[in-house]
Write an enzyme that holds these catalytic residues in place. Structure first.
Site, PDB file in Angstrom:
ATOM      1  N   HIS A  58      -1.674   5.022  -0.627  1.00 33.35           N
ATOM      2  CA  HIS A  58      -2.767   5.719  -0.814  1.00 33.35           C
ATOM      3  C   HIS A  58      -3.711   5.898   0.545  1.00 33.35           C
ATOM      4  O   HIS A  58      -3.733   4.573   1.536  1.00 33.35           O
ATOM      5  CB  HIS A  58      -3.806   5.021  -1.750  1.00 33.35           C
ATOM      6  CG  HIS A  58      -3.197   5.095  -3.251  1.00 33.35           C
ATOM      7  ND1 HIS A  58      -3.589   4.323  -4.123  1.00 33.35           N
ATOM      8  CD2 HIS A  58      -2.496   5.950  -3.965  1.00 33.35           C
ATOM      9  CE1 HIS A  58      -2.964   4.636  -5.235  1.00 33.35           C
ATOM     10  NE2 HIS A  58      -2.185   5.717  -5.129  1.00 33.35           N
ATOM     11  N   HIS A  61      -5.631   3.064   2.027  1.00 32.33           N
ATOM     12  CA  HIS A  61      -5.105   2.026   2.812  1.00 32.33           C
ATOM     13  C   HIS A  61      -3.878   2.361   4.132  1.00 32.33           C
ATOM     14  O   HIS A  61      -3.736   1.362   4.847  1.00 32.33           O
ATOM     15  CB  HIS A  61      -3.857   1.446   1.884  1.00 32.33           C
ATOM     16  CG  HIS A  61      -4.523   0.964   0.596  1.00 32.33           C
ATOM     17  ND1 HIS A  61      -4.632  -0.629   0.332  1.00 32.33           N
ATOM     18  CD2 HIS A  61      -5.419   1.158  -0.381  1.00 32.33           C
ATOM     19  CE1 HIS A  61      -5.442  -0.995  -0.583  1.00 32.33           C
ATOM     20  NE2 HIS A  61      -5.936   0.333  -1.149  1.00 32.33           N
ATOM     21  N   ASP A 133      -3.165  -3.501  -4.053  1.00 29.10           N
ATOM     22  CA  ASP A 133      -3.900  -3.053  -4.979  1.00 29.10           C
ATOM     23  C   ASP A 133      -3.134  -3.205  -6.407  1.00 29.10           C
ATOM     24  O   ASP A 133      -3.308  -2.783  -7.437  1.00 29.10           O
ATOM     25  CB  ASP A 133      -4.315  -1.586  -5.124  1.00 29.10           C
ATOM     26  CG  ASP A 133      -5.211  -1.117  -4.268  1.00 29.10           C
ATOM     27  OD1 ASP A 133      -5.897  -1.936  -3.635  1.00 29.10           O
ATOM     28  OD2 ASP A 133      -5.536   0.033  -4.165  1.00 29.10           O
TER      29      ASP A 133
END
Length: 241
Positions: A58, A61, A133
């Site tokens: 993502h 990140h 996450d």
């Protein structure tokens, strides 16, 4: 010497972690969504970033990968299963692989569900976990590319780590998570106490992470789910909360 671990706030609720080994003078950064604050903090401390560790693809990140590479020459370590989505990657790692910072060794754990190839870094000897996450304080990641069964299995696996393990979550989601946890388990006194503490911390702008595996075993309704079915019900309820 123990690792020095520095929290760098980013965006509205991300945490980027800068990790330094004073013996080797090596420094790595976990999930740099942006570069400017990371490079500034490293410079302020007199540290040179020698590696970038990604947990998943993502952009919040990985968005700082290229700029940090350009500034420092640091290689990017990233999950094998997400190589196509992390073009800055130099070394790809998967379940059981080891990555090092000086003499400190982290083992790669595959924790898919938030994304299909998500990984977690576990420094067993340092009692430190970087779950990206996958695991949050009193919560867990959304199921964007995986299943409830996968995430439930991930959390049950992490729950078996030593209670004192420090969990360096990637987001400041604890207040919302705590409020939902109190709804999910209204008779859990530990959750009620932690909700009050988290509310006080956030009122004065204090961060609520890192957390510990022990705290999560006691107060995280997703880690405490007794089955994948109960986990799925809680995940659905939290998404609508």
């Amino acid at each position: 010497m123990p690792l020095e671990i520095v929290r760098i706030p980013a965006f509205s609720d991300n945490y980027i972690w800068l990790v330094h080994d004073s013996d080797s003078q090596e420094t790595m950064v976990v999930d740099p969504g942006e570069a400017t604050a990371v490079l500034a903090e490293a410079e302020r401390r007199g540290w040179t970033i020698s590696a970038i560790w990604n947990t998943h693809w993502h952009p919040d990140h990985t968005g700082g990968n290229q700029a940090i590479k350009d500034a420092t020459g640091a290689p990017v370590i990233a999950p094998t299963a997400e190589a196509a989505k992390i073009p800055t990657a130099d070394r790809l790692v998967a379940e059981g692989d080891q990555v090092t910072l000086g003499n400190h060794v982290a083992t790669v754990l595959e924790t898919p569900a938030h994304t299909a190839g998500h990984i977690t870094y576990h420094f067993a000897d340092d009692a430190a976990l970087f779950p990206g996450d996958t695991l949050f304080a009193m919560g867990c990641g959304r199921l964007f590319e995986g299943t409830a069964e996968q995430m439930h299995a991930n959390l049950q696996r992490l729950a078996k780590l030593p209670h004192e393990t420090q969990v360096y979550c990637a987001h400041e989601y604890t207040l919302s998570n705590a409020r939902y946890a109190h709804v999910a388990e209204p008779d859990n006194d530990e959750i009620a106490r932690r909700l009050v503490a988290v509310e006080r911390m956030r009122e004065i702008g204090e961060p609520t992470v890192p957390t510990t595996i022990g705290e999560e075993r006691a107060t995280n309704p997703f880690m405490r789910a007794s089955s994948a079915e109960q986990f799925a019900e809680r995940r659905k309820a939290k998404d609508a909360f």
